[in-house]
Design a protein around this motif. Structure first.
Motif, PDB file in Angstrom:
ATOM      1  N   ASN A   1     -10.298   6.492 -16.412  1.00  0.00           N
ATOM      2  CA  ASN A   1     -10.998   6.607 -15.129  1.00  0.00           C
ATOM      3  C   ASN A   1     -10.645   5.452 -14.200  1.00  0.00           C
ATOM      4  O   ASN A   1     -10.442   5.640 -13.005  1.00  0.00           O
ATOM      5  N   LEU A   2     -10.563   4.250 -14.791  1.00  0.00           N
ATOM      6  CA  LEU A   2     -10.279   3.064 -13.969  1.00  0.00           C
ATOM      7  C   LEU A   2      -8.889   3.172 -13.329  1.00  0.00           C
ATOM      8  O   LEU A   2      -8.703   2.850 -12.152  1.00  0.00           O
TER       9      LEU A   2
ATOM     10  N   LEU B   1      -9.080   5.526 -10.518  1.00  0.00           N
ATOM     11  CA  LEU B   1      -9.798   4.928  -9.383  1.00  0.00           C
ATOM     12  C   LEU B   1      -8.950   3.914  -8.638  1.00  0.00           C
ATOM     13  O   LEU B   1      -9.063   3.758  -7.425  1.00  0.00           O
ATOM     14  N   LEU B   2      -8.063   3.229  -9.364  1.00  0.00           N
ATOM     15  CA  LEU B   2      -7.145   2.299  -8.688  1.00  0.00           C
ATOM     16  C   LEU B   2      -6.245   3.063  -7.718  1.00  0.00           C
ATOM     17  O   LEU B   2      -6.031   2.645  -6.574  1.00  0.00           O
TER      18      LEU B   2
ATOM     19  N   SER C   1     -12.757   8.323 -21.357  1.00  0.00           N
ATOM     20  CA  SER C   1     -12.117   7.006 -21.415  1.00  0.00           C
ATOM     21  C   SER C   1     -12.392   6.195 -20.150  1.00  0.00           C
ATOM     22  O   SER C   1     -12.111   6.642 -19.031  1.00  0.00           O
ATOM     23  N   TYR C   2     -12.919   5.000 -20.357  1.00  0.00           N
ATOM     24  CA  TYR C   2     -13.189   4.095 -19.240  1.00  0.00           C
ATOM     25  C   TYR C   2     -11.880   3.683 -18.566  1.00  0.00           C
ATOM     26  O   TYR C   2     -11.757   3.674 -17.345  1.00  0.00           O
ATOM     27  N   LEU C   3     -10.878   3.385 -19.389  1.00  0.00           N
ATOM     28  CA  LEU C   3      -9.588   2.901 -18.872  1.00  0.00           C
ATOM     29  C   LEU C   3      -8.878   3.984 -18.040  1.00  0.00           C
ATOM     30  O   LEU C   3      -8.293   3.704 -16.985  1.00  0.00           O
TER      31      LEU C   3
ATOM     32  N   ASN D   1      -7.245   5.453  -0.425  1.00  0.00           N
ATOM     33  CA  ASN D   1      -8.240   5.094   0.592  1.00  0.00           C
ATOM     34  C   ASN D   1      -7.646   4.079   1.560  1.00  0.00           C
ATOM     35  O   ASN D   1      -7.828   4.171   2.777  1.00  0.00           O
TER      36      ASN D   1
ATOM     37  N   VAL E   1      -6.896   6.016  -6.406  1.00  0.00           N
ATOM     38  CA  VAL E   1      -7.745   6.548  -5.336  1.00  0.00           C
ATOM     39  C   VAL E   1      -8.022   5.454  -4.296  1.00  0.00           C
ATOM     40  O   VAL E   1      -7.988   5.703  -3.086  1.00  0.00           O
ATOM     41  N   THR E   2      -8.259   4.234  -4.773  1.00  0.00           N
ATOM     42  CA  THR E   2      -8.545   3.133  -3.850  1.00  0.00           C
ATOM     43  C   THR E   2      -7.322   2.828  -2.973  1.00  0.00           C
ATOM     44  O   THR E   2      -7.462   2.548  -1.778  1.00  0.00           O
TER      45      THR E   2
ATOM     46  N   TRP F   1     -10.054  12.046  -4.814  1.00  0.00           N
ATOM     47  CA  TRP F   1     -11.465  12.053  -5.227  1.00  0.00           C
ATOM     48  C   TRP F   1     -11.764  13.323  -6.013  1.00  0.00           C
ATOM     49  O   TRP F   1     -12.419  13.291  -7.048  1.00  0.00           O
TER      50      TRP F   1
ATOM     51  N   TYR G   1     -10.416  13.207  -9.541  1.00  0.00           N
ATOM     52  CA  TYR G   1     -11.230  12.311 -10.364  1.00  0.00           C
ATOM     53  C   TYR G   1     -12.532  12.999 -10.769  1.00  0.00           C
ATOM     54  O   TYR G   1     -12.954  12.945 -11.936  1.00  0.00           O
ATOM     55  N   LEU G   2     -13.169  13.678  -9.802  1.00  0.00           N
ATOM     56  CA  LEU G   2     -14.441  14.341 -10.081  1.00  0.00           C
ATOM     57  C   LEU G   2     -14.255  15.485 -11.086  1.00  0.00           C
ATOM     58  O   LEU G   2     -15.075  15.670 -11.985  1.00  0.00           O
TER      59      LEU G   2
ATOM     60  N   ILE H   1       0.845  -1.198   0.000  1.00  0.00           N
ATOM     61  CA  ILE H   1       0.000   0.000   0.000  1.00  0.00           C
ATOM     62  C   ILE H   1       0.879   1.247   0.000  1.00  0.00           C
ATOM     63  O   ILE H   1       0.671   2.176  -0.784  1.00  0.00           O
TER      64      ILE H   1
ATOM     65  N   ASN I   1      -6.486  10.935   0.025  1.00  0.00           N
ATOM     66  CA  ASN I   1      -7.486  10.229  -0.785  1.00  0.00           C
ATOM     67  C   ASN I   1      -8.618  11.178  -1.176  1.00  0.00           C
ATOM     68  O   ASN I   1      -9.133  11.108  -2.285  1.00  0.00           O
TER      69      ASN I   1
END
Lengths: 81, 459
Positions: free
Chosen positions: B434-435, B438-439, B430-432, B445, B441-442, B411, B414-415, B245, B407
């Motif tokens: 954003n993904l 998000l990885l 693009s979906y990729l 988190n 961001v996670t 967010w 990303y927003l 992490i 984190n």
């Protein structure tokens, strides 16, 4: 990605919709955080007591679901898309 | 990108950021002209041209490659050998999605990220969490580690030249050199900015050359290095998860995001610069970060790891390494390469801190003003580290804020990337992409959650 595209418009509307103080996208981020916490709670239980697999599976699946939904971009409303 | 009719001047966006306004218009137009030419050039010529024009990415790499990152790599090499090499490229690679978002905000958005955060997500997220906690406070606190390491290295190098120069005195040299570089930024019609960028690039080149040469001296187990690079491995139990992490999320953080945005604006980047910005992120940030960390891990994996020696601090690690390096020149080379690490980080962090302070309070950055100079030199309070003085309570408080705030800043980014009101048609489609964000961001988190669990005694 194909899945995201085919159900994109419903998801895009959900992500854009205002629900209470925030948009669907913000709520998605909050749910993702909760799912991450459940997963890590399971990991912490596993390390301390040897149990906690159920939390890991539930939290992990919820995390994947949240990320899959939140990654859908807003493609609505732009010409020539 | 449409082609221009012959003879028409290269179109430029209006330059809003005050630091960029000091660059003469003809210089900005010539750069835009060059970019248009390069876009049609063969790939090798384009890469060479982009490398000369790039800068903010190299500066972000020099900023990130600080005492903390390098100590962590030295410890990884000494403790686990080559086995954690894969974490380096994975962690930095994950950060590229967010850096691409910064390139979009800078080039297509043309806005200052903290101002937009304040407007869209409140001052709590923009001015407080991103600017003051995530950037300015980090610059001040983390500079204690840079000064402590830098002055120690000067003290260690001096005997090779036949004299003694203790940290209690040599901090003056360290602070003078870094302050001169910090205050050069944004001066003399853009040449000051180019000078700082050049020093940062040279600093990275020195690190690569020095650590590379030392690695050649100590030798490499190529098989183990290849396995470590491509086969994921972690120590068992909580230690492995902590390592994953921390490494995954900490390689590229809030300060890098903010700095890249403002340094790009300070160079007058506009819509035509997005390809250059993306090249800069990969060639300027990703490759040097991965290469330097690989070399450092390699040196310690080949020397201290087989002997089971695992000192805890950077000076102890360096001292333990010296007898194993052999010839005197390789010891000097290691120290010189290592000295480039804190110097470039002090300069980069101080500039990022000054930009963030100005944004947090709504001040326009004027690099010739006293307000800028004081903000930029604020981290130099860390000269106290020459006497081992560290504000431990402040370090703990900032670490806590950072763990819990990073984190939320992620967010926010990303927003904004998905915000039609902010980027219009240039928002992420693009979906990729954003993904990937998000990885990261996670993972951020994960850091916040493990910090809270740790405080509650659950971790």
């Amino acid at each position: 990605m194909g899945t995201a595209g085919s159900s994109g418009s419903a998801l895009q509307r959900l992500l854009k919709r205002r629900i209470g103080p925030w948009s669907g996208r913000v709520w998605g981020l909050v749910m993702n955080l909760a799912a991450n916490a459940v997963t890590l709670w399971g990991v912490s239980s596993l390390l301390r007591t040897g149990g906690g697999w159920a939390w890991i599976v539930i939290g992990g699946m919820a995390t994947v679901a949240c990320m899959a939904v939140l990654a859908v971009p807003d493609r609505t409303g732009d010409p020539a898309e | 990108m449409s082609e221009r009719p012959p003879g028409e001047p290269a179109a430029r966006d209006p330059v809003d950021y005050p630091i960029a306004q000091k660059i003469p218009r003809e210089v900005l137009d010539a750069e835009a002209e060059r970019l248009t030419e390069l876009r049609q050039a063969p790939i090798h010529r384009r890469a060479g041209g982009y490398a000369r024009l790039a800068g903010p990415g190299f500066m972000a790499a020099a900023l990130t490659l600080g005492a903390g990152t390098l100590t962590s790599s030295m410890l990884s090499g000494a403790t686990f050998g080559y086995r954690t090499l894969w974490l380096i490229w994975l962690s930095c690679g994950l950060g590229l999605f967010m850096m691409a978002a910064m390139a979009r905000f800078t080039c297509k958005g043309g806005f200052r990220i903290i101002q937009v955060q304040n407007r869209r997500h409140s001052w709590l997220i923009g001015s407080l969490m991103t600017a003051l906690v995530g950037t300015a406070a980090v610059a001040v606190i983390f500079n204690f580690g840079q000064v402590a390491l830098g002055t120690h290295l000067i003290e260690s190098l001096a005997p090779f030249a036949g004299f003694s120069f203790p940290a209690e005195y040599n901090w003056i040299v360290y602070v003078a050199v870094t302050s001169w570089l910090i205050l050069s930024y944004g001066r003399r019609g853009g040449t000051g900015t180019r000078l700082v960028e050049w020093v940062m690039k040279a600093g990275i080149a020195i690190m690569i050359a020095a650590f590379g040469a030392v690695l050649l001296v100590v030798g490499v187990d190529w098989g183990a290095a290849a396995r470590g690079t491509f086969v994921p491995w972690l120590p068992g139990g909580g230690e492995g998860l902590d390592l994953f992490i921390a490494s995954s999320a900490a390689a590229v953080g809030v300060m890098d995001w903010v700095f890249f945005n403002y340094a790009g604006l300070g160079r007058g980047w506009g819509r035509n610069h997005e390809s250059l910005a993306r090249f800069d992120v990969i060639a300027g940030l990703f490759l040097p970060f991965v290469l330097v960390n690989f070399l450092v891990i390699g040196v310690f994996a080949a020397t201290l790891f087989p002997q089971g020696i695992t000192p805890e601090s950077a000076p102890e690690l360096a001292a333990a390494l010296m007898p194993l390096l052999g010839p005197t020149w390789s010891q000097i080379l290691f120290y010189v390469g290592f000295l480039a690490v804190p110097i470039t980080t002090t300069v980069g962090m101080s500039l990022a801190g000054a930009m963030a302070i100005h944004e947090a309070f709504g001040w326009e950055p004027d690099t010739s003003s006293w307000r800028w100079k004081i903000s930029a030199l604020l981290p130099q309070i860390a000269f106290l580290a020459a006497w081992n003085a560290r504000p431990v309570w402040l370090v703990i408080a900032i670490a806590a804020f950072l763990s819990l705030a990073n984190n939320v800043v992620g967010w926010s980014m990303y927003l904004l990337l998905n915000d039609r009101k902010v980027l219009g048609a240039d928002r992420s489609k693009s979906y990729l992409w954003n993904l990937g964000i998000l990885l990261q961001v996670t993972l951020l988190n994960g850091i916040a959650i493990t910090y809270v669990f740790n405080r509650l005694g659950w971790w």
